[in-house]
Design a protein around this motif. Structure first.
Motif, PDB file in Angstrom:
ATOM      1  N   LYS A 198       0.796  -1.234   0.000  1.00 11.29           N
ATOM      2  CA  LYS A 198       0.000   0.000   0.000  1.00 11.29           C
ATOM      3  C   LYS A 198       0.828   1.283   0.000  1.00 11.29           C
ATOM      4  O   LYS A 198       0.385   2.311  -0.515  1.00 11.29           O
ATOM      5  CB  LYS A 198      -0.969  -0.006   1.185  1.00 11.29           C
ATOM      6  CG  LYS A 198      -2.001  -1.118   1.048  1.00 11.29           C
ATOM      7  CD  LYS A 198      -3.238  -0.876   1.859  1.00 11.29           C
ATOM      8  CE  LYS A 198      -4.166  -2.097   1.818  1.00 11.29           C
ATOM      9  NZ  LYS A 198      -4.570  -2.517   0.455  1.00 11.29           N
ATOM     10  N   VAL A 199       2.026   1.249   0.571  1.00 17.45           N
ATOM     11  CA  VAL A 199       2.863   2.453   0.560  1.00 17.45           C
ATOM     12  C   VAL A 199       3.744   2.524  -0.693  1.00 17.45           C
ATOM     13  O   VAL A 199       4.481   3.491  -0.872  1.00 17.45           O
ATOM     14  CB  VAL A 199       3.744   2.553   1.840  1.00 17.45           C
ATOM     15  CG1 VAL A 199       2.867   2.752   3.063  1.00 17.45           C
ATOM     16  CG2 VAL A 199       4.639   1.343   2.014  1.00 17.45           C
ATOM     17  N   GLY A 200       3.650   1.491  -1.538  1.00 20.17           N
ATOM     18  CA  GLY A 200       4.491   1.437  -2.740  1.00 20.17           C
ATOM     19  C   GLY A 200       5.652   0.482  -2.545  1.00 20.17           C
ATOM     20  O   GLY A 200       5.765  -0.166  -1.491  1.00 20.17           O
ATOM     21  N   GLY A 201       6.490   0.374  -3.568  1.00 24.52           N
ATOM     22  CA  GLY A 201       7.654  -0.500  -3.463  1.00 24.52           C
ATOM     23  C   GLY A 201       8.301  -0.739  -4.819  1.00 24.52           C
ATOM     24  O   GLY A 201       7.807  -0.282  -5.851  1.00 24.52           O
ATOM     25  N   MET A 202       9.418  -1.452  -4.781  1.00 25.82           N
ATOM     26  CA  MET A 202      10.137  -1.750  -6.022  1.00 25.82           C
ATOM     27  C   MET A 202       9.350  -2.773  -6.821  1.00 25.82           C
ATOM     28  O   MET A 202       9.015  -3.839  -6.299  1.00 25.82           O
ATOM     29  CB  MET A 202      11.540  -2.270  -5.687  1.00 25.82           C
ATOM     30  CG  MET A 202      12.466  -1.154  -5.236  1.00 25.82           C
ATOM     31  SD  MET A 202      14.146  -1.738  -4.916  1.00 25.82           S
ATOM     32  CE  MET A 202      14.005  -2.095  -3.152  1.00 25.82           C
ATOM     33  N   HIS A 203       9.063  -2.460  -8.080  1.00 26.64           N
ATOM     34  CA  HIS A 203       8.181  -3.286  -8.902  1.00 26.64           C
ATOM     35  C   HIS A 203       8.961  -4.213  -9.835  1.00 26.64           C
ATOM     36  O   HIS A 203       8.662  -5.393  -9.930  1.00 26.64           O
ATOM     37  CB  HIS A 203       7.260  -2.362  -9.709  1.00 26.64           C
ATOM     38  CG  HIS A 203       6.201  -3.082 -10.480  1.00 26.64           C
ATOM     39  ND1 HIS A 203       6.372  -3.456 -11.789  1.00 26.64           N
ATOM     40  CD2 HIS A 203       4.974  -3.506 -10.113  1.00 26.64           C
ATOM     41  CE1 HIS A 203       5.271  -4.081 -12.198  1.00 26.64           C
ATOM     42  NE2 HIS A 203       4.411  -4.123 -11.208  1.00 26.64           N
ATOM     43  N   HIS A 204       9.941  -3.687 -10.553  1.00 27.10           N
ATOM     44  CA  HIS A 204      10.770  -4.546 -11.405  1.00 27.10           C
ATOM     45  C   HIS A 204      12.086  -3.859 -11.740  1.00 27.10           C
ATOM     46  O   HIS A 204      12.263  -2.669 -11.481  1.00 27.10           O
ATOM     47  CB  HIS A 204      10.026  -4.933 -12.698  1.00 27.10           C
ATOM     48  CG  HIS A 204       9.762  -3.823 -13.670  1.00 27.10           C
ATOM     49  ND1 HIS A 204       8.567  -3.135 -13.738  1.00 27.10           N
ATOM     50  CD2 HIS A 204      10.544  -3.275 -14.645  1.00 27.10           C
ATOM     51  CE1 HIS A 204       8.626  -2.228 -14.704  1.00 27.10           C
ATOM     52  NE2 HIS A 204       9.818  -2.290 -15.269  1.00 27.10           N
ATOM     53  N   ILE A 205      13.016  -4.648 -12.278  1.00 24.03           N
ATOM     54  CA  ILE A 205      14.232  -4.084 -12.852  1.00 24.03           C
ATOM     55  C   ILE A 205      14.229  -4.393 -14.339  1.00 24.03           C
ATOM     56  O   ILE A 205      13.677  -5.416 -14.769  1.00 24.03           O
ATOM     57  CB  ILE A 205      15.527  -4.637 -12.201  1.00 24.03           C
ATOM     58  CG1 ILE A 205      15.634  -6.165 -12.320  1.00 24.03           C
ATOM     59  CG2 ILE A 205      15.635  -4.208 -10.749  1.00 24.03           C
ATOM     60  CD1 ILE A 205      16.972  -6.729 -11.832  1.00 24.03           C
ATOM     61  N   CYS A 206      14.828  -3.500 -15.116  1.00 27.72           N
ATOM     62  CA  CYS A 206      14.890  -3.689 -16.572  1.00 27.72           C
ATOM     63  C   CYS A 206      16.347  -3.677 -17.015  1.00 27.72           C
ATOM     64  O   CYS A 206      17.074  -2.706 -16.762  1.00 27.72           O
ATOM     65  CB  CYS A 206      14.117  -2.589 -17.282  1.00 27.72           C
ATOM     66  SG  CYS A 206      14.274  -2.675 -19.088  1.00 27.72           S
ATOM     67  N   ILE A 207      16.763  -4.757 -17.657  1.00 34.81           N
ATOM     68  CA  ILE A 207      18.135  -4.891 -18.142  1.00 34.81           C
ATOM     69  C   ILE A 207      18.093  -4.981 -19.666  1.00 34.81           C
ATOM     70  O   ILE A 207      17.204  -5.623 -20.240  1.00 34.81           O
ATOM     71  CB  ILE A 207      18.809  -6.159 -17.560  1.00 34.81           C
ATOM     72  CG1 ILE A 207      18.649  -6.223 -16.036  1.00 34.81           C
ATOM     73  CG2 ILE A 207      20.301  -6.188 -17.922  1.00 34.81           C
ATOM     74  CD1 ILE A 207      19.210  -7.504 -15.397  1.00 34.81           C
ATOM     75  N   GLU A 208      19.051  -4.335 -20.312  1.00 36.37           N
ATOM     76  CA  GLU A 208      19.088  -4.323 -21.774  1.00 36.37           C
ATOM     77  C   GLU A 208      19.715  -5.605 -22.321  1.00 36.37           C
ATOM     78  O   GLU A 208      20.598  -6.193 -21.676  1.00 36.37           O
ATOM     79  CB  GLU A 208      19.888  -3.102 -22.258  1.00 36.37           C
ATOM     80  CG  GLU A 208      19.230  -1.787 -21.840  1.00 36.37           C
ATOM     81  CD  GLU A 208      20.070  -0.561 -22.167  1.00 36.37           C
ATOM     82  OE1 GLU A 208      21.197  -0.717 -22.692  1.00 36.37           O
ATOM     83  OE2 GLU A 208      19.603   0.559 -21.888  1.00 36.37           O
ATOM     84  N   VAL A 209      19.245  -6.013 -23.496  1.00 40.24           N
ATOM     85  CA  VAL A 209      19.858  -7.123 -24.226  1.00 40.24           C
ATOM     86  C   VAL A 209      20.019  -6.672 -25.675  1.00 40.24           C
ATOM     87  O   VAL A 209      19.306  -5.775 -26.137  1.00 40.24           O
ATOM     88  CB  VAL A 209      19.011  -8.420 -24.173  1.00 40.24           C
ATOM     89  CG1 VAL A 209      18.861  -8.926 -22.745  1.00 40.24           C
ATOM     90  CG2 VAL A 209      17.627  -8.214 -24.798  1.00 40.24           C
ATOM     91  N   ASP A 210      20.946  -7.310 -26.384  1.00 42.03           N
ATOM     92  CA  ASP A 210      21.154  -6.871 -27.779  1.00 42.03           C
ATOM     93  C   ASP A 210      20.255  -7.618 -28.762  1.00 42.03           C
ATOM     94  O   ASP A 210      20.055  -7.152 -29.881  1.00 42.03           O
ATOM     95  CB  ASP A 210      22.639  -6.994 -28.175  1.00 42.03           C
ATOM     96  CG  ASP A 210      23.115  -8.441 -28.242  1.00 42.03           C
ATOM     97  OD1 ASP A 210      22.442  -9.323 -27.653  1.00 42.03           O
ATOM     98  OD2 ASP A 210      24.155  -8.694 -28.859  1.00 42.03           O
ATOM     99  N   ASP A 211      19.712  -8.771 -28.366  1.00 43.42           N
ATOM    100  CA  ASP A 211      18.916  -9.588 -29.295  1.00 43.42           C
ATOM    101  C   ASP A 211      17.864 -10.333 -28.479  1.00 43.42           C
ATOM    102  O   ASP A 211      18.138 -11.375 -27.876  1.00 43.42           O
ATOM    103  CB  ASP A 211      19.848 -10.566 -30.030  1.00 43.42           C
ATOM    104  CG  ASP A 211      19.111 -11.405 -31.059  1.00 43.42           C
ATOM    105  OD1 ASP A 211      17.866 -11.541 -30.979  1.00 43.42           O
ATOM    106  OD2 ASP A 211      19.788 -11.957 -31.947  1.00 43.42           O
ATOM    107  N   ILE A 212      16.657  -9.796 -28.472  1.00 47.32           N
ATOM    108  CA  ILE A 212      15.641 -10.344 -27.565  1.00 47.32           C
ATOM    109  C   ILE A 212      15.162 -11.728 -28.021  1.00 47.32           C
ATOM    110  O   ILE A 212      14.840 -12.574 -27.177  1.00 47.32           O
ATOM    111  CB  ILE A 212      14.477  -9.339 -27.388  1.00 47.32           C
ATOM    112  CG1 ILE A 212      13.808  -9.570 -26.032  1.00 47.32           C
ATOM    113  CG2 ILE A 212      13.476  -9.404 -28.534  1.00 47.32           C
ATOM    114  CD1 ILE A 212      13.220  -8.364 -25.410  1.00 47.32           C
ATOM    115  N   LYS A 213      15.151 -11.978 -29.301  1.00 47.09           N
ATOM    116  CA  LYS A 213      14.719 -13.299 -29.787  1.00 47.09           C
ATOM    117  C   LYS A 213      15.728 -14.381 -29.376  1.00 47.09           C
ATOM    118  O   LYS A 213      15.337 -15.479 -28.966  1.00 47.09           O
ATOM    119  CB  LYS A 213      14.560 -13.271 -31.309  1.00 47.09           C
ATOM    120  CG  LYS A 213      13.329 -12.512 -31.780  1.00 47.09           C
ATOM    121  CD  LYS A 213      12.081 -13.375 -31.639  1.00 47.09           C
ATOM    122  CE  LYS A 213      10.862 -12.719 -32.273  1.00 47.09           C
ATOM    123  NZ  LYS A 213       9.632 -13.533 -32.070  1.00 47.09           N
ATOM    124  N   ALA A 214      16.993 -14.047 -29.484  1.00 48.05           N
ATOM    125  CA  ALA A 214      18.019 -15.016 -29.072  1.00 48.05           C
ATOM    126  C   ALA A 214      17.963 -15.223 -27.561  1.00 48.05           C
ATOM    127  O   ALA A 214      18.119 -16.344 -27.057  1.00 48.05           O
ATOM    128  CB  ALA A 214      19.409 -14.510 -29.493  1.00 48.05           C
TER     129      ALA A 214
END
Lengths: 142, 142
Positions: B82-98
């Motif tokens: 209810k007070v909020g919080g860390m939802h996700h982290i996002c990391i880059e990749v060079d080839d999402i299909k691979a």
């Protein structure tokens, strides 16, 4: 990065995101073997009550934390989050004493009276999650 | 950053840490007025079901998320936190299909059959938190 006039201190980069994990080898394997990240050996930090594995992401790092000894700061977190989860974020500041004075003025609770020596040998404080939108925020003097 | 032989794709930098917040103005004020960070205006992303404020930290950014419309992906999270919080982290990749082919081989569950267009107009996938030590991990093709 911090450009607000009147501030006597500057916020810096994101130093790390800490992730508490119930199984350190499984977590290391996920980042190393599944995602292909560069990970460190396990570092024991008995004075901080954690085993740590650092995951290098180029611009910043993840720190995998697992309880070491009694009174570990991550034991309670893992009791509530049995599969693990994001524990805190750490942002750098240039002057932790000036930051503390400013935070007190803004009524943000700091979890210790004085800065402590953090996992990287630098001065750190932690801010109360309820004053930071539910996020445990560590500030480290870079 | 990714140096493991045999990988057909590369893991990149931490693109952002997403934080779900129940009060976007309060959260913006914390990062801007208390911590002195540079923050964006509020960005509406109706196709993603969120209002977003970006917090620049130099090496990476925080993304403050608040529900927009019905079926927002952060509504359920805020009911539990209810007070909020860390939802996700996002990391880059060079080839999402691979990356997807490799993740399937490693039995890591992906939350969609195909990559979607993420908040930055790039291809993204989300990995099941239970397969990632309790952390919702987004991979974005940079």
């Amino acid at each position: 990065m911090q450009n607000v006039p009147g501030f006597l201190w500057k916020l810096g980069q994101l130093n790390h995101v800490a992730i508490a994990v119930p199984d350190l080898e499984k977590a290391r394997s996920f980042y190393q073997d599944v995602l292909g990240a560069r990970v460190s050996k396990t570092v024991l930090l008995p004075e901080h009550g954690v085993y740590t594995v650092f995951v290098e992401l180029g611009n910043t790092k993840l720190e995998l934390l697992h309880p070491l000894g009694k009174n570990s700061p991550v034991t309670g977190f893992l009791q509530k989050n049995k599969v693990g989860g994001m524990h805190h974020i750490c942002i750098e500041v240039d002057d932790i004493k000036a930051a503390m004075a400013h935070l007190k003025e803004k009524k943000i609770r700091i979890l210790s009276e004085e800065p402590k020596i953090g996992a990287h040998g630098k001065l750190v404080i932690f801010l109360h999650p309820k004053d930071c939108n539910g996020v445990l925020v560590e500030l480290e003097e870079a």
